[in-house]
Write an enzyme that holds these catalytic residues in place. Sequence first.
Site, PDB file in Angstrom:
ATOM      1  N   CYS A  58     -34.090 -67.476   4.312  1.00 33.65           N
ATOM      2  CA  CYS A  58     -33.869 -68.905   4.504  1.00 33.65           C
ATOM      3  C   CYS A  58     -35.200 -69.627   4.673  1.00 33.65           C
ATOM      4  CB  CYS A  58     -32.985 -69.118   5.739  1.00 33.65           C
ATOM      5  SG  CYS A  58     -32.797 -70.842   6.228  1.00 33.65           S
ATOM      6  N   SER A  59     -35.465 -70.616   3.842  1.00 35.07           N
ATOM      7  CA  SER A  59     -36.738 -71.341   3.926  1.00 35.07           C
ATOM      8  C   SER A  59     -36.880 -72.083   5.248  1.00 35.07           C
ATOM      9  CB  SER A  59     -36.880 -72.308   2.744  1.00 35.07           C
ATOM     10  OG  SER A  59     -35.855 -73.271   2.760  1.00 35.07           O
TER      11      SER A  59
END
Length: 113
Positions: free
Chosen positions: A11-12
């Site tokens: 997840c960025s």
Amino acid sequence: MHVTIYHNHNCSNSRKALEIIRAKGIEPEIIEYLKTPLEPEELRHLIQQMQVPVRAVVRTGEPAYAEMQLDGADDDTLLAAMAQHPILMNRPIVVTPKGAKLCRPGEMVEGLL
């Protein structure tokens, strides 16, 4: 300062929050909740710390959400679903002495540090 991040390296937002925490010179406790899912009661406690409804931390766009028909589900059902399918938990959640918060976008972690 003790910091805990419920982290998904894919997840960025989670990666950004972790980067910001480390840039402040803090090495957080990293809980990779996809590898070690939280039990329903652990999730309930974490969400109570955040002072948000259970549904606020559920990823409704995940296929498991639709497959399990969770649209009208109560809190206990949602907590059990997140424990069984941890991908349903929104991230990253960061806990510090200042509180607990869903840090989307990752920059929201600044207020907890």
